[in-house]
Design a protein around this motif. Sequence first.
Motif, PDB file in Angstrom:
ATOM      1  N   HIS A  43     -24.470  24.376 -23.936  1.00  0.00           N
ATOM      2  CA  HIS A  43     -24.504  23.082 -23.722  1.00  0.00           C
ATOM      3  C   HIS A  43     -25.336  22.398 -22.862  1.00  0.00           C
ATOM      4  O   HIS A  43     -25.518  22.974 -21.956  1.00  0.00           O
ATOM      5  N   SER A  44     -26.196  21.422 -23.208  1.00  0.00           N
ATOM      6  CA  SER A  44     -26.873  20.549 -22.004  1.00  0.00           C
ATOM      7  C   SER A  44     -26.240  20.349 -21.298  1.00  0.00           C
ATOM      8  O   SER A  44     -24.945  19.539 -21.644  1.00  0.00           O
ATOM      9  N   HIS A  45     -26.755  20.149 -19.625  1.00  0.00           N
ATOM     10  CA  HIS A  45     -25.671  19.470 -18.649  1.00  0.00           C
ATOM     11  C   HIS A  45     -26.879  18.567 -17.835  1.00  0.00           C
ATOM     12  O   HIS A  45     -27.819  18.899 -17.570  1.00  0.00           O
ATOM     13  N   PRO A  46     -26.307  17.167 -17.351  1.00  0.00           N
ATOM     14  CA  PRO A  46     -26.809  16.607 -16.841  1.00  0.00           C
ATOM     15  C   PRO A  46     -26.893  16.238 -15.105  1.00  0.00           C
ATOM     16  O   PRO A  46     -25.454  15.715 -15.167  1.00  0.00           O
ATOM     17  N   ILE A  47     -27.257  17.143 -14.498  1.00  0.00           N
ATOM     18  CA  ILE A  47     -26.025  17.984 -13.485  1.00  0.00           C
ATOM     19  C   ILE A  47     -26.782  16.666 -12.161  1.00  0.00           C
ATOM     20  O   ILE A  47     -27.891  16.108 -11.880  1.00  0.00           O
ATOM     21  N   HIS A 101     -22.763  17.026  -9.967  1.00  0.00           N
ATOM     22  CA  HIS A 101     -21.597  16.859 -11.135  1.00  0.00           C
ATOM     23  C   HIS A 101     -21.857  16.795 -11.900  1.00  0.00           C
ATOM     24  O   HIS A 101     -23.612  15.915 -12.685  1.00  0.00           O
ATOM     25  N   CYS A 102     -21.570  17.665 -13.226  1.00  0.00           N
ATOM     26  CA  CYS A 102     -22.412  16.972 -14.845  1.00  0.00           C
ATOM     27  C   CYS A 102     -21.879  15.474 -15.224  1.00  0.00           C
ATOM     28  O   CYS A 102     -20.840  15.089 -14.750  1.00  0.00           O
ATOM     29  N   HIS A 103     -23.263  14.750 -15.873  1.00  0.00           N
ATOM     30  CA  HIS A 103     -22.790  13.697 -15.752  1.00  0.00           C
ATOM     31  C   HIS A 103     -22.105  12.981 -17.390  1.00  0.00           C
ATOM     32  O   HIS A 103     -22.077  11.994 -17.625  1.00  0.00           O
ATOM     33  N   ILE A 104     -21.896  14.221 -18.131  1.00  0.00           N
ATOM     34  CA  ILE A 104     -21.071  13.855 -19.329  1.00  0.00           C
ATOM     35  C   ILE A 104     -19.811  14.218 -18.854  1.00  0.00           C
ATOM     36  O   ILE A 104     -19.095  14.881 -17.796  1.00  0.00           O
ATOM     37  N   ILE A 105     -19.165  12.529 -18.664  1.00  0.00           N
ATOM     38  CA  ILE A 105     -18.018  12.060 -17.782  1.00  0.00           C
ATOM     39  C   ILE A 105     -17.321  13.355 -17.900  1.00  0.00           C
ATOM     40  O   ILE A 105     -16.547  13.485 -17.042  1.00  0.00           O
ATOM     41  N   GLU A 106     -16.982  13.918 -20.105  1.00  0.00           N
ATOM     42  CA  GLU A 106     -15.650  14.917 -19.971  1.00  0.00           C
ATOM     43  C   GLU A 106     -15.503  16.030 -19.566  1.00  0.00           C
ATOM     44  O   GLU A 106     -15.067  16.817 -19.064  1.00  0.00           O
ATOM     45  N   HIS A 107     -17.460  16.691 -18.648  1.00  0.00           N
ATOM     46  CA  HIS A 107     -16.706  17.512 -18.236  1.00  0.00           C
ATOM     47  C   HIS A 107     -17.409  17.647 -17.350  1.00  0.00           C
ATOM     48  O   HIS A 107     -16.338  18.930 -15.914  1.00  0.00           O
ATOM     49  N   GLN A 108     -17.102  16.090 -16.155  1.00  0.00           N
ATOM     50  CA  GLN A 108     -17.194  16.326 -15.050  1.00  0.00           C
ATOM     51  C   GLN A 108     -15.903  16.057 -14.477  1.00  0.00           C
ATOM     52  O   GLN A 108     -15.572  16.853 -13.424  1.00  0.00           O
ATOM     53  N   GLY A 140     -13.793  20.143 -14.905  1.00  0.00           N
ATOM     54  CA  GLY A 140     -14.485  21.177 -13.932  1.00  0.00           C
ATOM     55  C   GLY A 140     -16.213  21.781 -13.590  1.00  0.00           C
ATOM     56  O   GLY A 140     -15.792  21.702 -12.532  1.00  0.00           O
ATOM     57  N   MET A 141     -16.600  20.727 -13.903  1.00  0.00           N
ATOM     58  CA  MET A 141     -17.551  20.672 -13.606  1.00  0.00           C
ATOM     59  C   MET A 141     -18.174  19.453 -12.054  1.00  0.00           C
ATOM     60  O   MET A 141     -19.350  18.759 -12.758  1.00  0.00           O
ATOM     61  N   THR A 142     -16.995  19.609 -11.588  1.00  0.00           N
ATOM     62  CA  THR A 142     -17.607  18.282 -10.183  1.00  0.00           C
ATOM     63  C   THR A 142     -16.933  18.961  -9.479  1.00  0.00           C
ATOM     64  O   THR A 142     -16.864  19.987  -9.166  1.00  0.00           O
TER      65      THR A 142
HETATM   66 CU    CU Z   1     -22.005  18.803 -18.432  1.00  0.00          CU
END
Ligand code: CU
Length: 468
Positions: free
Chosen positions: A398-402, A450-457, A460-462
């Motif tokens: 998946h893509s992630h806006p970091i 962090h990832c700015h897809i808030i559910e990813h953030q 775990g992705m923070t």
């Molecule tokens: Cu993400």
Amino acid sequence: MPEPGTMLTRRALLKTATAAGLAGLGAATVGRLAGFAAASPDPLLLQTASIQAQLMDGAPTKNVLTYGKSGPPPVIRMKKGEAFAARLINGIDDPTTIHWHGIRVPNRMDGVPFLVQPYVYQGDHFDYAFTPPDAGTFWYHPHCNTLEQMGHGLTGVIVVENPHDPAFDAEVVLNLRDWRLGDDGQFIQQFRPRDAAKTGTFGTVRTANWLDQPQFDAPAGGLVRLRTAITDVTRIYAFSVDGAEVAVIALDGNPVPQRFAPDALLLGPGQRLDLAIRMPDQEGAIVSLRDVRGTKPKILATLRSVGTSLKRDLRDLAPLPPNPVAEADLADARHIALALSATAENVPADGICGSLGYSFWAINKVPWPGDTPDPTAPLAELKLGQSYIIDMENLTPHSHPIHLHGMSFKLLSSSKRAVSPLISDTYLIQPDEKVQLGFVADNPGDWLLHCHIIEHQKTGMTSYLRVM
Ligand code: CU
Ligand code: C2O
């Protein structure tokens, strides 16, 4: 209802600027507070409130969150190099803060609870004061229980003006975001775990400035600066413009090295796009900004030519002055490896600031708990003044806006494509892509990454970097 026919002339802009973009908003909740600390400007009052808003046909939506009394959060106008102050007053029954996304503020103004400031509880306030070093399009949002608070409306656009910017005949500011509403117009569950483990959960109603496809009048043959911020919690956009000559002039607040046409340009949550649009000569002609990603392209907003043509030429538009971002010394840079991955198993993680109770994602194999009262150790400790290169690799499909807080980086290279040296705070990394981001660790403090897809953030992705 939209206000079609709002002619956004330069004069109107100046008026808006003196009113700090607050026209039409209640003076009691969004206004200026006199007698703030000496030497700072009167602070802008930003009071969170739960309101009703008309976001789709039918019944108004209840429990929409905003800053002010009604309608979307105000567009905040600041000036590059001039002191800005705001008082956040929390009027809702949930602790909150404000993060000034993309603005290189001092660490204690960054709005991240526990890491840099306490919660602001209902009835309490917090004073923010800083001087924005960079001009451009930025935005603001809470950094507390973010999926809920942002999902319900607390996302606003910031324009940092530079008196040396080239003159446009009009300006339009767009806040792009979705809402998770049911057929009855009321909020439905903000996320689905199975989607959080993939692209994130999409909204059901799409808006620009809380409106469906608003139309703005602009002078025929004139040059329009269209400032766009993706403030949605999930959606990645692919931008195209029909009906006019157009050039991308800035991304994520910073002028692009070379202008180009936004031909399905991909940008993710947190990112900003500044376009120069040359309006058609013919009165009544329509220019549309579209999202062409996915199977259902969507017109986001339109511009309509009015009056007799100003006969401007896009090629006459002077370049935007660059922002004073320090140049990394690549020969002397240290490297920070950053691998984005999915977690092998889903371990429910506990947290008190709106953690979602799942961990689907990891940075360097660690699923970070998100905003917790006791954050784990930083991902890396950086030396103040030292140059760094983040070697970031996306091991997920998946893509992630970091997004990096506090400092801007320059895009140095990608394993997938030739890149131009964009300066930014958010990079949308593609599946299997490896990129290098160079920056100088010139802002001391603890800075989230962090990832700015808030559910990813939130699953775990923070993580954060410590500069000292
Ligand atoms: Cu993400
Ligand atoms: Cu828009 Cu942590 O930020």
